[in-house]
Design a protein around this motif. Structure first.
Motif, PDB file in Angstrom:
ATOM      1  N   SER A  54     -29.521 -64.969  -9.206  1.00 54.96           N
ATOM      2  CA  SER A  54     -29.253 -66.236  -8.534  1.00 54.96           C
ATOM      3  C   SER A  54     -30.583 -66.838  -8.103  1.00 54.96           C
ATOM      4  CB  SER A  54     -28.335 -66.002  -7.329  1.00 54.96           C
ATOM      5  OG  SER A  54     -27.891 -67.222  -6.801  1.00 54.96           O
ATOM      6  N   ALA A  55     -30.517 -67.962  -7.419  1.00 51.01           N
ATOM      7  CA  ALA A  55     -31.730 -68.631  -6.960  1.00 51.01           C
ATOM      8  C   ALA A  55     -31.509 -69.166  -5.555  1.00 51.01           C
ATOM      9  CB  ALA A  55     -32.099 -69.780  -7.897  1.00 51.01           C
ATOM     10  N   PHE A  56     -32.588 -69.253  -4.800  1.00 58.88           N
ATOM     11  CA  PHE A  56     -32.582 -69.901  -3.496  1.00 58.88           C
ATOM     12  C   PHE A  56     -33.288 -71.240  -3.634  1.00 58.88           C
ATOM     13  CE2 PHE A  56     -32.591 -65.485  -1.527  1.00 58.88           C
ATOM     14  CZ  PHE A  56     -31.286 -65.560  -1.060  1.00 58.88           C
ATOM     15  N   GLY A  57     -32.782 -72.246  -2.940  1.00 60.49           N
ATOM     16  CA  GLY A  57     -33.488 -73.516  -2.862  1.00 60.49           C
ATOM     17  C   GLY A  57     -32.757 -74.717  -3.387  1.00 60.49           C
ATOM     18  N   GLY A  58     -31.691 -74.532  -4.149  1.00 62.38           N
ATOM     19  CA  GLY A  58     -30.911 -75.674  -4.634  1.00 62.38           C
ATOM     20  C   GLY A  58     -31.733 -76.656  -5.439  1.00 62.38           C
ATOM     21  N   GLU A  59     -31.831 -77.895  -4.948  1.00 61.63           N
ATOM     22  CA  GLU A  59     -32.565 -78.952  -5.655  1.00 61.63           C
ATOM     23  C   GLU A  59     -34.082 -78.753  -5.622  1.00 61.63           C
ATOM     24  OE1 GLU A  59     -31.402 -81.477  -7.611  1.00 61.63           O
ATOM     25  OE2 GLU A  59     -29.509 -80.403  -7.369  1.00 61.63           O
ATOM     26  N   LYS A  60     -34.558 -77.904  -4.735  1.00 60.17           N
ATOM     27  CA  LYS A  60     -35.976 -77.557  -4.668  1.00 60.17           C
ATOM     28  C   LYS A  60     -36.081 -76.040  -4.752  1.00 60.17           C
ATOM     29  CE  LYS A  60     -37.434 -81.551  -2.028  1.00 60.17           C
ATOM     30  NZ  LYS A  60     -38.194 -82.048  -0.901  1.00 60.17           N
ATOM     31  N   PRO A  61     -35.890 -75.488  -5.960  1.00 58.78           N
ATOM     32  CA  PRO A  61     -35.844 -74.030  -6.101  1.00 58.78           C
ATOM     33  C   PRO A  61     -37.117 -73.355  -5.591  1.00 58.78           C
ATOM     34  CG  PRO A  61     -35.541 -75.132  -8.231  1.00 58.78           C
ATOM     35  CD  PRO A  61     -35.801 -76.180  -7.219  1.00 58.78           C
ATOM     36  N   ARG A  62     -36.908 -72.251  -4.844  1.00 61.13           N
ATOM     37  CA  ARG A  62     -38.031 -71.493  -4.275  1.00 61.13           C
ATOM     38  C   ARG A  62     -38.199 -70.123  -4.911  1.00 61.13           C
ATOM     39  NH1 ARG A  62     -34.892 -72.627   0.111  1.00 61.13           N
ATOM     40  NH2 ARG A  62     -34.640 -70.414   0.477  1.00 61.13           N
ATOM     41  N   VAL A 100     -36.055 -66.755  -7.474  1.00 58.46           N
ATOM     42  CA  VAL A 100     -34.921 -66.146  -8.165  1.00 58.46           C
ATOM     43  C   VAL A 100     -34.804 -64.715  -7.670  1.00 58.46           C
ATOM     44  CG1 VAL A 100     -34.888 -67.624 -10.203  1.00 58.46           C
ATOM     45  CG2 VAL A 100     -36.359 -65.605 -10.180  1.00 58.46           C
ATOM     46  N   HIS A 101     -33.577 -64.227  -7.648  1.00 57.22           N
ATOM     47  CA  HIS A 101     -33.334 -62.909  -7.084  1.00 57.22           C
ATOM     48  C   HIS A 101     -32.095 -62.267  -7.686  1.00 57.22           C
ATOM     49  CE1 HIS A 101     -30.888 -65.630  -4.581  1.00 57.22           C
ATOM     50  NE2 HIS A 101     -30.041 -64.620  -4.541  1.00 57.22           N
ATOM     51  N   VAL A 102     -31.969 -60.966  -7.465  1.00 60.60           N
ATOM     52  CA  VAL A 102     -30.741 -60.241  -7.748  1.00 60.60           C
ATOM     53  C   VAL A 102     -29.987 -60.174  -6.425  1.00 60.60           C
ATOM     54  CG1 VAL A 102     -29.718 -58.032  -8.415  1.00 60.60           C
ATOM     55  CG2 VAL A 102     -31.785 -58.848  -9.592  1.00 60.60           C
ATOM     56  N   SER A 103     -28.775 -60.670  -6.402  1.00 56.95           N
ATOM     57  CA  SER A 103     -27.979 -60.592  -5.172  1.00 56.95           C
ATOM     58  C   SER A 103     -27.603 -59.131  -4.921  1.00 56.95           C
ATOM     59  CB  SER A 103     -26.729 -61.465  -5.290  1.00 56.95           C
ATOM     60  OG  SER A 103     -25.885 -60.970  -6.319  1.00 56.95           O
ATOM     61  N   VAL A 104     -27.328 -58.820  -3.661  1.00 55.54           N
ATOM     62  CA  VAL A 104     -26.898 -57.475  -3.273  1.00 55.54           C
ATOM     63  C   VAL A 104     -25.666 -57.640  -2.398  1.00 55.54           C
ATOM     64  CG1 VAL A 104     -27.501 -55.405  -1.942  1.00 55.54           C
ATOM     65  CG2 VAL A 104     -29.216 -56.489  -3.415  1.00 55.54           C
ATOM     66  N   LYS A 105     -24.624 -56.861  -2.700  1.00 58.06           N
ATOM     67  CA  LYS A 105     -23.386 -56.930  -1.914  1.00 58.06           C
ATOM     68  C   LYS A 105     -23.693 -56.595  -0.455  1.00 58.06           C
ATOM     69  CE  LYS A 105     -18.808 -54.955  -1.465  1.00 58.06           C
ATOM     70  NZ  LYS A 105     -17.978 -53.802  -1.778  1.00 58.06           N
ATOM     71  N   ALA A 106     -23.107 -57.373   0.447  1.00 63.78           N
ATOM     72  CA  ALA A 106     -23.308 -57.157   1.885  1.00 63.78           C
ATOM     73  C   ALA A 106     -22.397 -56.018   2.352  1.00 63.78           C
ATOM     74  CB  ALA A 106     -23.040 -58.438   2.661  1.00 63.78           C
ATOM     75  N   PRO A 127     -28.573 -60.247   1.759  1.00 60.68           N
ATOM     76  CA  PRO A 127     -29.304 -59.195   1.053  1.00 60.68           C
ATOM     77  C   PRO A 127     -29.555 -59.567  -0.407  1.00 60.68           C
ATOM     78  CG  PRO A 127     -27.057 -58.487   1.552  1.00 60.68           C
ATOM     79  CD  PRO A 127     -27.250 -59.811   2.199  1.00 60.68           C
ATOM     80  N   HIS A 128     -30.785 -59.309  -0.847  1.00 59.76           N
ATOM     81  CA  HIS A 128     -31.185 -59.644  -2.213  1.00 59.76           C
ATOM     82  C   HIS A 128     -32.486 -58.935  -2.556  1.00 59.76           C
ATOM     83  CE1 HIS A 128     -33.436 -62.422   0.305  1.00 59.76           C
ATOM     84  NE2 HIS A 128     -34.348 -62.461  -0.660  1.00 59.76           N
TER      85      HIS A 128
END
Length: 182
Positions: A78-86, A88-94, A123-124
């Motif tokens: 997945s990615a953080f940042g939406g329209e301004k991506p910051r 990419v990461h692997v999500s981790v189940k909470a 978590p990621h």
């Protein structure tokens, strides 16, 4: 002044798998596989005296009560940042154990006088970061090419107090102290 955070190490086999995903996105600053981790509590820049107090507080907490081993269940890219991506990461189940571990770290840090973490715990495992020159369509294309990654769950044996150099993110991260889980 050290920049500190607590985290869980990513085991070697998972690091190898993640390293295979770290290409194909122009402008990404990929995290070194040896630096991959799950952040439990970002502490930030602290004085040496505060760093010593943090270590003492974590030592005391471990002496009084051990932390249970969470089950780490990696998910999708997945990615953080939406329209301004910051990043990419692997999500981790909470996982309940992981959330409890993170919350207890938050309590310890507040007891030593740090301000409460303002961000919600998500978590990621960060794979790479980027500046403003990476556009959302590039990130979407990368995520779709990489597909639904599968990394086996694991139970960490310990958590780590890491130090990091002054930067906008990334390592090298140095394990300063380790404490057992379970």
């Amino acid at each position: 002044m050290p920049r500190l955070f607590t985290g869980i190490e990513v085991p070697p086999l998972a690091r190898q798998h993640i390293a295979l995903l770290q290409s194909g996105l122009k402008g990404a600053r990929w995290i070194e596989p040896s630096d991959l981790h799950i952040t439990l509590r970002f502490i930030g820049d602290v004085s040496d005296a505060d760093a010593d107090r943090i270590v003492e507080a974590l030592d005391d907490r471990v002496r009084l009560k051990s932390w249970a081993k969470p089950t780490i269940v990696p998910g999708e890219l997945s990615a953080f940042g939406g329209e301004k991506p910051r990043s990419v990461h692997v999500s981790v189940k909470a996982d309940v154990g992981l959330v409890a571990l993170q919350r207890s770290h938050e309590v310890v840090m507040q007891r030593v006088g740090l301000k409460a973490e303002g961000r919600q715990f998500v978590p990621h495992i960060t794979l790479g970061r980027f500046s403003g020159d990476v556009q959302p369509p590039q990130v979407v294309a990368y995520l779709s090419r990489a597909g639904g990654t599968v990394i086996q769950p694991w139970e960490p044996a310990r958590f780590v107090l890491y130090s990091a150099g002054d930067s906008t993110g990334g390592g090298p991260y140095v394990p300063e102290e380790v404490w057992p889980l379970g």
